[in-house]
Design an enzyme around this catalytic site. Structure first.
Site: not given
Ligand SMILES: O=c1ccn([C@@H]2O[C@H](COP(=O)(O)OP(=O)(O)O[C@H]3O[C@H](CO)[C@@H](O)[C@H](O)[C@H]3O)[C@@H](O)[C@H]2O)c(=O)[nH]1
Ligand SMILES: [Mn+2]
Length: 706
Positions: A61, A90, A418
């Site tokens: 990210e 994190d 979520d």
């Molecule tokens: O240990 C962790 C893992 C993830 N994140 C945050 O969680 C968010 C979502 O992660 P991402 O990998 O971008 O997920 P997406 O594939 O885009 O996820 C979708 O699906 C997720 C559930 O699986 C939801 O939490 C997300 O909001 C939704 O956008 C990001 O801001 C990460 O930084 C953390 O803060 N800590």
């Protein structure tokens, strides 16, 4: 009935079930319109909002994206004194902290500039990359524009340098907290980057950096864990009644969005109508015709609006406004005494009970009580003085024995925290609302490569199935709590993604199976009964295509989504189902693999072309394809077995087999592609072996029958 007949009929039943769920969910679509300019007629003062941003890994990210999201939040059109922005890191990266410090300096120039000239793109990288030349030709504007552009370039290059040099980072002074730590083993670090001391409207909102405590032996529950720490720390510091949460890549695209959301949160007669307000997850710079089928435009439009007509949209993890008290476990007021059976949180808790639920922080309990009673904030505090109390609630042992993650806060136990969290809120009788202003509220990154997209789909299928098999599933929630029946069906529609891999696999293998064994699963072309499957198929085509055309999408986009629907169902969803199965057997746990975010289209040329890597996730697709090819060889090479009972395979089976090959065309290209465009030789070998054993098995089984 024999095995193929049985699998065909169960797969058909499974598809019929999915169809019923879809129709029920889409049945009565509803759309809300919001008029923020009328807000002042309804309320005297705008309420405070705490804004959360989560980031986990500066590599996957890019920091510059997180920084842009934060800057766009600091610049929304809302009294700054009412806002606080909390960033959870994190990755515990000094670069992220440093970038936020620099970003806040930049924002002090950027925010007044945006407000003065009414700039709509408040994420600077968007504004400066847009092709349109700024409309204002006055000398004054031009000078300011150039200055801002220089300032942003400087910020970007500072962040870039920091990222490159991160190995010999000088960790002293303000950065001392980051010295000698490991990303997965460190105490909590909380830093107030900027404090709006007087609550002044045209200053910047508060900006706070949080990296929660992590220890190797303590589960941290991924994003859900981070969200709960954000909730508690913000509860101590600002305790706003409303919470907006964004993933690090989702910047604000509509600067008026907080007011739009307030229309829905404050506008209805009963607050139960809007337990939370979700904005659809839309993306920027999505590839043309949606080659990876992951932009979800049609899904948002038809299923999304359909659910609004039932109990309200699912919580989507980002772009959502929550009520703090709902997150704390409250029920709507008017369900009175029955609320006690739905939640441990209610009006007459003793202090001991409160400690048990919310954990051992007296300060937090006091603030939670305020939030639950809907009282205004207590007198303004100096944020740094709260640092010790904040570190306590950001500790990794804080939640032990409490209700966090179970009854209170973001829910643990699913990689799709979520959906699970939203489900619990709906089960407590809240409704939710979809907020769809123009321009779109927030925009984020969408995966632009095969492997990234597959990993994301796999995580979703895993997390959704985890919910389905848990005791918190929607059927239980409908029977024992307040989840509406059709809302339960809508939840089931999404929760069964992983299971849908099985009938999809059956259907994909069936034509090849029939050709190889010289049997049939469809009526003959000259039998009248053939009209039934043909009519079903055609009406599905016409209906699904019309959905795309109606909202201005192309035929190509429709086709790409159909194709990716088959690929997703048989590859990542299948792996999702397998990983949940392994979890049940306690062989391995499930993890949240962060989706990689790319900043822009630097891919060069073949953008929409499917890419592969060595992951086994591509094996089912490759095998399905090889099976069809084998079937063609067997069929046209005259190697078919003699048919049993005059049930020879015919035109129908061949057409279906060709259709499967067309759906898996990206894989067919992958067989011959090079580099990332090619399926690795090892995968091809394993898949060949699998398909050959399949052919051998069915051949010997059918010989037995003759
Ligand atoms: O240990 C962790 C893992 C993830 N994140 C945050 O969680 C968010 C979502 O992660 P991402 O990998 O971008 O997920 P997406 O594939 O885009 O996820 C979708 O699906 C997720 C559930 O699986 C939801 O939490 C997300 O909001 C939704 O956008 C990001 O801001 C990460 O930084 C953390 O803060 N800590
Ligand atoms: Mn994301």
């Amino acid at each position: 009935m024999d095995l193929p007949g049985f699998s065909l009929s169960s797969a058909s039943h499974a598809f019929t079930f999915t169809w019923v769920l879809t129709v029920s969910t889409k049945w009565n679509p509803v759309e809300y319109r919001t008029y923020p300019e009328r807000l002042s007629q309804k309320i005297q003062e705008l309420p405070p909002v705490d804004m959360f941003v989560t980031t986990a890994d500066p590599e996957l990210e890019p920091t510059i994206l997180t920084v842009n999201t934060v800057i766009s939040l600091l610049a929304v059109d809302y009294p700054a004194g009412k806002l606080a922005c909390y960033v959870s890191d994190d990755g515990c990266s000094p670069v992220t902290y440093y970038s936020l410090v620099e970003a806040s300096k930049f924002a002090k120039l950027w925010v007044p500039f945006c407000k003065k000239h009414d700039i709509q793109d408040r994420a600077p990288f968007r504004y400066f990359s847009s092709e349109e030349v700024p409309f204002d030709n006055s000398l004054e504007f031009q000078q300011e524009y150039n200055k801002m552009k220089d300032e942003y370039e400087e910020l970007a290059s500072k962040i870039n340098d920091a990222n490159k040099k991160s190995i010999d980072w000088n960790l002293s002074g303000d950065f001392a907290a980051f010295s000698n730590i490991e990303t997965k083993n460190h105490p909590a670090i909380i830093k107030v980057v900027w404090e709006n001391k007087g609550g002044i409207s045209d200053e910047l909102p508060h900006l706070i950096y949080i990296s929660r405590e992590k220890r190797p032996k303590h589960p941290h529950h991924y994003k859900a864990g981070a969200m709960n720490v954000l909730t508690r720390v913000s509860g101590l510091m600002t305790n706003a009644p409303f919470i907006l949460n964004l993933d690090c890549d989702m910047f604000v695209n509509n600067p008026n969005i907080v007011r739009h959301a307030m229309c829905l949160l404050l506008g209805s007669r009963n607050e139960r109508e809007s337990g939370f307000v979700q904005c659809p997850q839309y993306f920027y710079d999505g590839l043309k015709h949606d080659p990876f089928g992951n932009q979800f435009e049609v899904l948002h439009k038809y299923l999304g609006n359909g659910i609004v007509g039932i109990q309200g949209p699912f919580y989507g993890g980002t772009g959502c406004f929550h009520r703090r008290k709902v997150i704390y476990g409250a029920c709507p007021h008017d369900i009175g005494i029955q609320a006690k059976s739905l939640t441990p949180v209610h009006g007459d808790l003793t202090e001991k009970e409160q400690l048990k639920i919310f954990g051992n922080s007296k300060e937090l309990i006091r603030s939670a009580a305020h939030a639950l009673q809907g009282k205004a904030n207590t007198s303004p505090k100096l944020l740094p003085n709260l640092n010790e109390a904040a570190k306590q609630v950001a500790g990794c042992g804080y939640e032990y024995g409490t209700s966090w993650g179970k009854e209170v806060g973001w829910q643990y136990g699913s990689a799709t925290e979520d959906i699970l969290t939203g489900l619990l809120i709906h089960a407590r009788d809240w409704r939710s609302v979809l907020c769809t202003p123009h321009p779109r509220a927030f925009l984020g990154c969408v995966p632009r490569a095969g492997p990234i997209s597959m990993t994301q789909q796999k995580r979703w299928a895993t997390g959704l199935l985890e919910i389905l098999i848990s005791e918190r599933n929607p059927i239980v929630a409908t029977l024992t709590a307040r989840l509406q029946f059709r809302q339960c069906l809508a939840y089931l529609w999404i929760l069964i993604w992983g299971l849908r891999s099985i009938p999809e696999l059956c259907y994909a293998v069936l034509p090849a199976y029939c050709i190889i064994t010289n049997s049939s699963f469809l009526p003959k072309a000259n039998e009248p009964a053939i009209c039934i499957p043909v009519a079903l198929f055609l009406s599905y085509l016409v209906y699904s295509l019309s959905e795309y055309l109606e909202i201005g999408l192309s035929i190509r986009a429709w086709w790409n989504n159909q194709r990716m629907g088959r690929i997703n169902a048989t590859n990542p969803w299948l792996f999702g189902a397998i990983s949940v199965f392994l979890k049940i057997l306690r062989v391995s746990g499930t993890v949240f693999e962060v989706t990689q975010k790319e900043q822009s289209s630097s891919n060069g040329g073949d953008e929409g072309r499917f890419t592969f890597d060595a992951s086994p996730i591509f094996m089912p697709g490759t095998t399905i394809l090889l099976l069809q090819l084998t079937a063609f060889v067997v069929g046209f090479g005259g190697m078919q077995s003699p048919s049993v009972d005059n049930d020879a395979s015919g035109l129908g089976e061949i057409v279906c087999s060709v259709l499967v090959v067309i759906c898996f065309w990206p894989f067919a290209k992958g067989l011959f592609g090079k580099g990332k465009y090619g399926i690795p030789v090892s995968t091809i070998c394993k898949s060949s072996l699998l398909s050959l054993s399949f052919v051998y098995l069915v051949k010997s089984a059918s010989k037995g029958q003759v």
